[in-house]
Design an enzyme around this catalytic site. Structure first.
Site, short mmCIF file in Angstrom:
data_model
loop_
_atom_site.label_atom_id
_atom_site.label_comp_id
_atom_site.label_asym_id
_atom_site.label_seq_id
_atom_site.Cartn_x
_atom_site.Cartn_y
_atom_site.Cartn_z
CE LYS A 48 -3.24 -2.25 3.18
NZ LYS A 48 -3.70 -2.22 4.59
N GLY A 49 2.10 1.11 0.47
CA GLY A 49 2.93 2.28 0.78
C GLY A 49 3.16 3.25 -0.37
CD GLU A 104 8.35 -0.73 -2.85
OE1 GLU A 104 7.45 -0.01 -2.40
OE2 GLU A 104 8.57 -1.86 -2.39
CG ASP A 105 6.87 2.27 0.19
OD1 ASP A 105 7.71 1.46 -0.26
OD2 ASP A 105 6.05 1.97 1.08
CG ASP A 108 14.80 -1.34 4.35
OD1 ASP A 108 15.90 -0.85 4.61
OD2 ASP A 108 14.10 -1.93 5.20
CE LYS A 136 14.67 2.83 5.87
NZ LYS A 136 14.22 2.10 7.05
CB VAL A 158 10.79 7.31 7.25
CG1 VAL A 158 12.14 7.91 7.56
CG2 VAL A 158 10.89 6.36 6.05
CG ASP A 164 2.15 1.07 7.64
OD1 ASP A 164 3.08 0.81 6.87
OD2 ASP A 164 1.58 0.20 8.34
NE ARG A 170 -1.03 2.18 5.11
CZ ARG A 170 -0.01 1.37 4.82
NH1 ARG A 170 1.00 1.82 4.11
NH2 ARG A 170 -0.01 0.13 5.23
P1 5GP Z 1 12.57 -4.26 1.15
O1 5GP Z 1 13.32 -3.33 0.23
O2 5GP Z 1 13.27 -4.41 2.46
O3 5GP Z 1 12.21 -5.57 0.55
O4 5GP Z 1 11.16 -3.70 1.54
C1 5GP Z 1 10.73 -2.46 1.29
C2 5GP Z 1 9.44 -2.33 2.05
O5 5GP Z 1 9.68 -2.38 3.46
C3 5GP Z 1 8.82 -0.98 1.78
O6 5GP Z 1 7.97 -1.04 0.67
C4 5GP Z 1 8.10 -0.71 3.07
O7 5GP Z 1 6.84 -1.31 3.04
C5 5GP Z 1 8.93 -1.40 4.13
N1 5GP Z 1 9.86 -0.46 4.76
C6 5GP Z 1 11.19 -0.44 4.67
N2 5GP Z 1 11.72 0.58 5.37
C7 5GP Z 1 10.67 1.23 5.93
C8 5GP Z 1 10.55 2.41 6.77
O8 5GP Z 1 11.52 3.07 7.14
N3 5GP Z 1 9.29 2.76 7.12
C9 5GP Z 1 8.19 2.08 6.74
N4 5GP Z 1 7.01 2.54 7.16
N5 5GP Z 1 8.25 0.98 5.96
C10 5GP Z 1 9.48 0.56 5.54
#
Ligand code: 5GP
Length: 182
Positions: A48-49, A104-105, A108, A136, A158, A164, A170
């Site tokens: 949803k992000g 993507e939001d 990470d 990140k 964040v 969220d 959100r």
């Molecule tokens: P990854 O890159 O670790 O597979 O996942 C990314 C997802 O992890 C993002 O779409 C988000 O949903 C969640 N995520 C990663 N870092 C953060 C953060 O700092 N805050 C929030 N709210 N979600 C995060």
């Protein structure tokens, strides 16, 4: 009616203001429109992000385009260490022959996007690029490069602008960090 807000955000420290986000999205939209001139990309929002970012981004791209949505969750709620991703809501349209832009939001560990890119490739997309509002890099586990990045941030959790904490925050128009209470 009471003038005070029931939604108390005083515990949030602003990291990226609403104005800075909007200005950066205009730049990202212009770059995408330039790079995709003559093509009709399909923007895929990772729910949803990325919903809030997606809705502003598409209005900043002066091109004919289409949109679709996918929702994923990683196995083992809360931990994203395994890299196993489950599709909760799949795309409505086939990817064959399409120029895909994954929206993507936050990038990470990269596990979610690396899974999606591999899966979309296998489904016959012509090209796949990634636009992420936040990056990140410190926590990266999978080899994923975003083609368009809004902001690179340090390793802090964040919230806001679609992101969220247990479904809260959100709807904040900015990106912030929850202040520690100790
Ligand atoms: P990854 O890159 O670790 O597979 O996942 C990314 C997802 O992890 C993002 O779409 C988000 O949903 C969640 N995520 C990663 N870092 C953060 C953060 O700092 N805050 C929030 N709210 N979600 C995060």
């Amino acid at each position: 009616m009471s003038a005070s807000s029931e939604f108390n955000n005083s515990q949030i420290e602003v990291m990226i203001s609403a104005e800075a986000i909007q200005a950066r999205i205009k730049e990202l939209g212009a770059a995408i429109a330039r790079d995709y001139t003559g093509r009709k990309p399909e923007l895929i929002c990772v729910l949803k992000g990325a919903l809030v970012f997606m809705s502003d981004l598409i209005r900043a791209i002066d091109l004919e385009l289409s949109i679709d949505f996918i929702a994923v969750s990683s196995y083992g709620k809360g931990t994203r260490s395994t890299g196993e991703v489950r599709i909760i809501k799949d795309l409505d349209e086939p990817l064959e022959g399409r120029d895909i832009i994954l929206v993507e939001d936050i990038l990470d560990t990269g596990l979610t996007l690396s899974y999606l890119v591999n899966s979309f490739r296998a489904r016959g997309a012509t090209s796949i690029s990634i636009v992420t509002l936040l990056n990140k890099p410190e926590r990266r586990k999978a080899e994923v490069q975003a083609d368009y990045i809004g902001f690179t941030i340090e390793d802090k959790f964040v919230v806001g602008y679609g992101l969220d904490a247990a479904e809260r925050y959100r709807n904040l128009p900015y990106i912030g960090v929850v202040k520690s209470t100790d």
